[in-house]
Design a protein around this motif. Structure first.
Motif, PDB file in Angstrom:
ATOM      1  N   ARG A 256       0.866  -1.175   0.000  1.00  0.00           N
ATOM      2  CA  ARG A 256       0.000   0.000   0.000  1.00  0.00           C
ATOM      3  C   ARG A 256       0.899   1.219   0.000  1.00  0.00           C
ATOM      4  N   MET A 257       0.550   2.220  -0.830  1.00  0.00           N
ATOM      5  CA  MET A 257       1.417   3.378  -0.983  1.00  0.00           C
ATOM      6  C   MET A 257       1.054   4.487   0.001  1.00  0.00           C
ATOM      7  N   ASN A 258       2.107   5.145   0.493  1.00  0.00           N
ATOM      8  CA  ASN A 258       1.970   6.386   1.248  1.00  0.00           C
ATOM      9  C   ASN A 258       2.894   7.380   0.564  1.00  0.00           C
ATOM     10  N   ALA A 259       2.406   7.983  -0.532  1.00  0.00           N
ATOM     11  CA  ALA A 259       3.221   8.857  -1.405  1.00  0.00           C
ATOM     12  C   ALA A 259       4.351   8.034  -2.003  1.00  0.00           C
ATOM     13  N   ASP A 260       5.610   8.259  -1.571  1.00  0.00           N
ATOM     14  CA  ASP A 260       6.745   7.519  -2.127  1.00  0.00           C
ATOM     15  C   ASP A 260       7.181   6.376  -1.232  1.00  0.00           C
ATOM     16  N   GLU A 261       6.400   6.035  -0.226  1.00  0.00           N
ATOM     17  CA  GLU A 261       6.735   4.929   0.668  1.00  0.00           C
ATOM     18  C   GLU A 261       5.794   3.757   0.414  1.00  0.00           C
ATOM     19  N   LEU A 262       6.330   2.566   0.570  1.00  0.00           N
ATOM     20  CA  LEU A 262       5.539   1.358   0.355  1.00  0.00           C
ATOM     21  C   LEU A 262       5.463   0.562   1.638  1.00  0.00           C
ATOM     22  N   GLU A 263       4.259   0.244   2.047  1.00  0.00           N
ATOM     23  CA  GLU A 263       4.048  -0.622   3.201  1.00  0.00           C
ATOM     24  C   GLU A 263       3.645  -1.998   2.694  1.00  0.00           C
ATOM     25  N   ASP A 264       4.400  -3.010   3.017  1.00  0.00           N
ATOM     26  CA  ASP A 264       4.133  -4.365   2.530  1.00  0.00           C
ATOM     27  C   ASP A 264       2.822  -4.911   3.088  1.00  0.00           C
ATOM     28  N   LEU A 265       2.105  -5.629   2.235  1.00  0.00           N
ATOM     29  CA  LEU A 265       0.867  -6.292   2.626  1.00  0.00           C
ATOM     30  C   LEU A 265       0.942  -7.764   2.249  1.00  0.00           C
ATOM     31  N   GLY A 266       0.191  -8.574   2.973  1.00  0.00           N
ATOM     32  CA  GLY A 266       0.109  -9.985   2.624  1.00  0.00           C
ATOM     33  C   GLY A 266      -1.034 -10.264   1.663  1.00  0.00           C
ATOM     34  N   GLN A 267      -2.068  -9.408   1.710  1.00  0.00           N
ATOM     35  CA  GLN A 267      -3.240  -9.620   0.868  1.00  0.00           C
ATOM     36  C   GLN A 267      -3.992  -8.303   0.685  1.00  0.00           C
ATOM     37  N   THR A 268      -4.832  -8.267  -0.327  1.00  0.00           N
ATOM     38  CA  THR A 268      -5.682  -7.108  -0.571  1.00  0.00           C
ATOM     39  C   THR A 268      -7.055  -7.602  -0.990  1.00  0.00           C
ATOM     40  N   TYR A 269      -8.092  -6.922  -0.500  1.00  0.00           N
ATOM     41  CA  TYR A 269      -9.480  -7.339  -0.740  1.00  0.00           C
ATOM     42  C   TYR A 269     -10.183  -6.385  -1.694  1.00  0.00           C
ATOM     43  N   ALA A 270     -11.413  -6.761  -2.063  1.00  0.00           N
ATOM     44  CA  ALA A 270     -12.268  -5.883  -2.856  1.00  0.00           C
ATOM     45  C   ALA A 270     -12.439  -4.559  -2.124  1.00  0.00           C
ATOM     46  N   GLY A 271     -12.319  -3.470  -2.871  1.00  0.00           N
ATOM     47  CA  GLY A 271     -12.430  -2.143  -2.283  1.00  0.00           C
ATOM     48  C   GLY A 271     -11.107  -1.498  -1.982  1.00  0.00           C
ATOM     49  N   ASP A 272     -10.026  -2.291  -1.947  1.00  0.00           N
ATOM     50  CA  ASP A 272      -8.699  -1.757  -1.627  1.00  0.00           C
ATOM     51  C   ASP A 272      -8.023  -1.165  -2.851  1.00  0.00           C
ATOM     52  N   ILE A 273      -7.163  -0.178  -2.618  1.00  0.00           N
ATOM     53  CA  ILE A 273      -6.239   0.328  -3.629  1.00  0.00           C
ATOM     54  C   ILE A 273      -4.842  -0.052  -3.166  1.00  0.00           C
ATOM     55  N   SER A 274      -4.155  -0.849  -3.960  1.00  0.00           N
ATOM     56  CA  SER A 274      -2.859  -1.387  -3.549  1.00  0.00           C
ATOM     57  C   SER A 274      -1.823  -1.181  -4.645  1.00  0.00           C
ATOM     58  N   ALA A 275      -0.607  -1.609  -4.374  1.00  0.00           N
ATOM     59  CA  ALA A 275       0.490  -1.465  -5.331  1.00  0.00           C
ATOM     60  C   ALA A 275       1.176  -2.812  -5.509  1.00  0.00           C
ATOM     61  N   LEU A 276       1.501  -3.151  -6.762  1.00  0.00           N
ATOM     62  CA  LEU A 276       2.174  -4.401  -7.089  1.00  0.00           C
ATOM     63  C   LEU A 276       3.520  -4.083  -7.704  1.00  0.00           C
ATOM     64  N   PHE A 277       4.531  -4.847  -7.349  1.00  0.00           N
ATOM     65  CA  PHE A 277       5.858  -4.680  -7.941  1.00  0.00           C
ATOM     66  C   PHE A 277       6.135  -5.806  -8.922  1.00  0.00           C
ATOM     67  N   GLY A 278       6.865  -5.467  -9.984  1.00  0.00           N
ATOM     68  CA  GLY A 278       7.349  -6.482 -10.912  1.00  0.00           C
ATOM     69  C   GLY A 278       6.302  -7.041 -11.842  1.00  0.00           C
ATOM     70  N   ILE A 279       5.196  -6.301 -12.074  1.00  0.00           N
ATOM     71  CA  ILE A 279       4.136  -6.745 -12.981  1.00  0.00           C
ATOM     72  C   ILE A 279       4.257  -5.951 -14.277  1.00  0.00           C
ATOM     73  N   ASP A 280       4.507  -6.635 -15.380  1.00  0.00           N
ATOM     74  CA  ASP A 280       4.628  -5.956 -16.673  1.00  0.00           C
ATOM     75  C   ASP A 280       3.251  -5.829 -17.303  1.00  0.00           C
ATOM     76  N   CYS A 281       2.768  -4.597 -17.460  1.00  0.00           N
ATOM     77  CA  CYS A 281       1.445  -4.378 -18.030  1.00  0.00           C
ATOM     78  C   CYS A 281       1.355  -2.954 -18.545  1.00  0.00           C
ATOM     79  N   ALA A 282       0.204  -2.587 -19.082  1.00  0.00           N
ATOM     80  CA  ALA A 282      -0.056  -1.224 -19.540  1.00  0.00           C
ATOM     81  C   ALA A 282      -1.147  -0.618 -18.672  1.00  0.00           C
ATOM     82  N   SER A 283      -1.209   0.696 -18.659  1.00  0.00           N
ATOM     83  CA  SER A 283      -2.235   1.384 -17.889  1.00  0.00           C
ATOM     84  C   SER A 283      -3.609   1.032 -18.444  1.00  0.00           C
TER      85      SER A 283
END
Length: 753
Positions: free
Chosen positions: A402-429
């Motif tokens: 989960r992002m806090n501006a330029d800081e990342l807090e690690d999570l074990g899981q994310t549910y419906a309704g959450d906004i999260s951040a993934l690393f190392g995923i190749d995709c397009a916007s």
């Protein structure tokens, strides 16, 4: 409480690790905001306790300053800092060096706070029209928004754009009138503008206790109390009785609020007609219902810079804006070929629903691509394998946070309704991700406006070429409104974007982040060429030179689209029977569209046309995708030669703000630039002029405006539409293009000889 603080310090790690010097020193008072909620590193199990909101406004209305206060009062920051970074720190959400130097927001930034046991995910968005895609992608995934309005400027040009974007995605919003401490602040005027300019059914929930330098606090007209913000940084919220001289005004405002809400809410209307006095809870409930239905906009007051009115705004976000279960979100079910049906996604956190997430923003991080994702359904765990529905590729989620501006807090899981951040995923916007077996599900991508301005761009030396290419590749992937193509005729790269500032920012980022200093050429407007009359075509592509040949015949017509659709190219297959096998239709369309990339008059894109394919012929052996693509390309070029074409240019909505004493000079300067005056607004000292002006006439206007207003004038502009240009200007462009082509042909002949 000490253990809670220790938990916060241990688990809030940024990209540089737990020992990073940027860890927030959260005070015990601030940490108390987390009590009864959750600590960092946990996810909120109850989806009704989540709010996903955006902070949106015109330039310099105080969005980032407000977000800084939201972070401070909820315990995410130990101390507040200025937006322009004069204290060498800068606002938390403006973490890019360029943002702190210029004092503007360039990229949207995500964070989250806890308030009253609720998790509030916040995205702070830019105000400049050049970075409008950042607002677009944020509103695409949010459930609610705070529309910040300047207490002096009121509804301004970019406010209109943001309002249209909210309407496009049906986003419920609160209005927060900011900067009541500034000279000329008038919240009542701003509410009138909300009603007249934005057509909002709006009413005040607060009254100001003093304005300008005398601004002390607010009056809550529903609760019938005065609220003051005392102590260091406004941390102490003091509630008192309404001042004697304001009680009549407060009661009148309360009654007006009830009447306006009753017009939009049946339950409150019934009570009003029965002459019953609604309770405070009944008023709050009615406001929530109408806010969610977008039939009423609550207006709150304050001054973020002076630390007034922020805590009541947080209360209103929890009280009035929707949680994820109260918003209908749909995805497309493409399981049956040729059919598309929408299905409602289930945000309930049962774990029985397949995971569906939308990648809405990309950003390069130290450990690879950082992908911001909104989870709409199901559950995603770190280490899970998910599928990109656009490419069909499967990827493993190596890191989730989960992002806090330029800081990342690690999570074990994310549910419906959450906004999260993934690393190392190749995709397009705009890509949709699902779990195995659900690749037939996909979500609609966000709206991306077309660029309106182009410049040549090149590195200053050959040593930087490799880094230049890397930077361009990354930026064009992150920002769909920034495009770079190679112009083979002029042998140069052409960068296109939403404005001069947009392209200038990327040139500076190439130098700062990739050590590739760039030179930008003269700005070139993205004109388009459109057809005036209907033209029929019949073209046979036939080649036979031994072996398998090429055969394709296309018949149809090209005609102009209505003026409001002059930026589109529409292709319609109206063939009957088997004259052209359906598997060749896509190749024909591709040929037509490629030919439209360069028009006949000046080499600009041909647009605003409807291509009808009515008939044709195919050969059992010699027909192929390539042959039909060539036929489509040649048929379109034939239409360009015989059709009557005209040039269109982008027209901008321009707002100019300046001291009233310079009104005559500013009027004259706009008239000189072929502007059409649309109206004006004035307060005691300043005037705002609203005009529509061709973009091609606006280059260099800032220098002229400053010279005519002793440096006190400013202007903003945003794209409005494409319109036919003046015949003399069109003729000049055509003549210049012909001379350029003649020179290029001469140069080619010299090289051959």
């Amino acid at each position: 409480m000490k253990m809670k603080l220790l938990t916060v310090a241990k688990t809030c790690s940024c990209l540089r690790g737990v020992g990073c010097s940027r860890l927030p020193k959260v005070s015990y008072i601030q940490a108390a905001n987390y009590a009864g909620g959750r600590t960092f590193g946990e996810v909120m199990e109850d989806v009704t306790k989540i709010r996903n909101i955006g902070i949106s406004a015109h330039i310099d209305s105080g969005k980032t300053t407000l977000t800084e206060r939201l972070l401070f009062y909820t315990g995410k920051l130990a101390e507040m800092h200025e937006v322009k970074g004069k204290d060498a720190v800068g606002a938390k959400m403006d973490f890019m060096e360029l943002e702190r130097q210029r004092g503007i927001t360039i990229q949207s930034a995500a964070t989250y706070v806890m308030w009253q046991g609720h998790n509030v995910n916040i995205i702070d968005t830019p105000g400049h029209i050049d970075f409008t895609v950042e607002v677009e992608r944020a509103l695409r995934v949010l459930d609610g928004a705070v529309l910040v309005l300047c207490g002096v400027g009121g509804v301004q040009s970019q406010t209109l754009t943001v309002n249209r974007q909210m309407k496009r995605y049906s986003i419920p919003c609160l209005a927060f009138v900011n900067k009541l401490d500034r000279g000329g602040a008038n919240p009542f005027r701003v509410v009138d503008q909300l009603r007249s300019k934005l057509k909002h059914n709006a009413a005040l929930l607060h009254l100001p206790v003093g304005l300008e330098k005398d601004h002390e606090g607010i009056i809550d007209v529903i609760e019938r109390k005065a609220v003051y913000f005392d102590g260091a940084m406004g941390l102490k919220v003091v509630e008192e009785e309404i001042p004697q001289d304001m009680r009549t005004q407060a009661e009148d405002t309360r009654q007006e609020l009830i009447e306006i809400v009753a017009d939009a809410d049946e339950q409150l209307a019934d009570m009003f007609l029965e002459e019953k006095t609604p309770t405070e809870k009944e008023i709050h409930d009615a406001i929530r219902r109408t806010c969610l239905a977008r039939t009423f906009t609550p207006v709150l007051l304050g001054s973020a810079l002076k630390n007034k009115g922020v805590q009541p705004l947080l209360d209103a976000v929890i009280r009035y804006l929707p949680n994820p279960t109260e918003v209908e979100n749909f995805c497309n079910d493409n399981s049956v070929e040729g059919e598309e049906k929408k299905i409602a996604m289930n945000p309930a956190r049962t774990g029985d629903n397949p995971f569906i997430g939308l990648a809405f923003k990309l950003e390069a991080g130290r450990f690879g691509q950082l992908t911001y994702m909104r989870c709409y359904q199901g559950l995603l765990n770190r280490g899970d394998t998910i599928y990109n529905t656009r490419t069909g590729k499967k990827v493993r989620v190596p890191r989730l946070g989960r992002m806090n501006a330029d800081e990342l807090e690690d999570l074990g899981q994310t549910y419906a309704g959450d906004i999260s951040a993934l690393f190392g995923i190749d995709c397009a916007s705009g890509d949709t991700f699902v779990t195995k077996g659900n690749t037939h599900l996909s979500m609609e991508r966000m709206y991306v406006p077309d660029p309106v301005i182009s410049m040549s761009i090149k590195p200053v030396d050959k040593k930087s070429s490799e880094n230049f290419s890397k930077g361009i590749s990354r930026f064009t992937k992150e920002d769909p409104t920034f495009r770079v193509v190679w112009d083979d005729e002029n042998k140069e790269s052409i960068a296109s974007g939403m404005g001069e500032l947009h392209l200038d920012i990327y040139a500076q980022r190439l130098e700062r982040e990739f050590k590739a200093k760039c030179v930008l050429g003269k700005p070139r407007v993205s004109f388009i060429e459109t057809l005036i009359n209907k033209v029929e075509f019949e073209y046979l592509h036939k080649k036979q030179s031994g072996g398998r040949g090429e055969y394709a015949k296309v018949i149809g017509s090209v005609e102009p689209l209505p003026a409001q659709e002059n930026t589109k190219i529409v292709f319609q297959d109206e063939t009957m029977g088997t004259s052209i096998p359906k598997n060749f239709i896509a190749a024909i369309e591709k040929g037509f569209r490629e030919a439209c990339m360069k028009g006949e008059l000046c080499g600009y894109k041909a647009s605003g046309i409807l291509i009808r394919l009515t008939d044709g012929m195919a050969h059992a052996v010699d027909s192929s995708d390539w042959a039909f693509e060539q036929a489509g390309d040649a048929a379109m070029k034939q239409v360009m030669e015989v059709g009557t074409w005209q040039m269109l240019e982008p027209v901008m909505e321009v707002e100019v703000n300046f001291p009233a004493e310079f009104q005559g000079d500013v009027h004259a300067s706009l008239n000189k630039r072929d502007s059409i005056m649309m109206g004006q607004d004035a307060n005691e000292e300043f005037v705002s002029l609203f005009a529509q002006t061709p973009l091609n006439q606006m280059f260099g206007y800032m220098s002229e405006l400053r010279a005519k207003t002793q440096g006190r004038g400013e202007f903003t502009m945003e794209y409005s539409r494409y319109c036919p240009m003046k015949p003399d200007v069109e003729q000049q462009l055509i003549e210049a293009y012909r001379q350029e082509q003649e020179q290029l042909n001469k140069n080619l002949k010299r090289k051959k000889n």
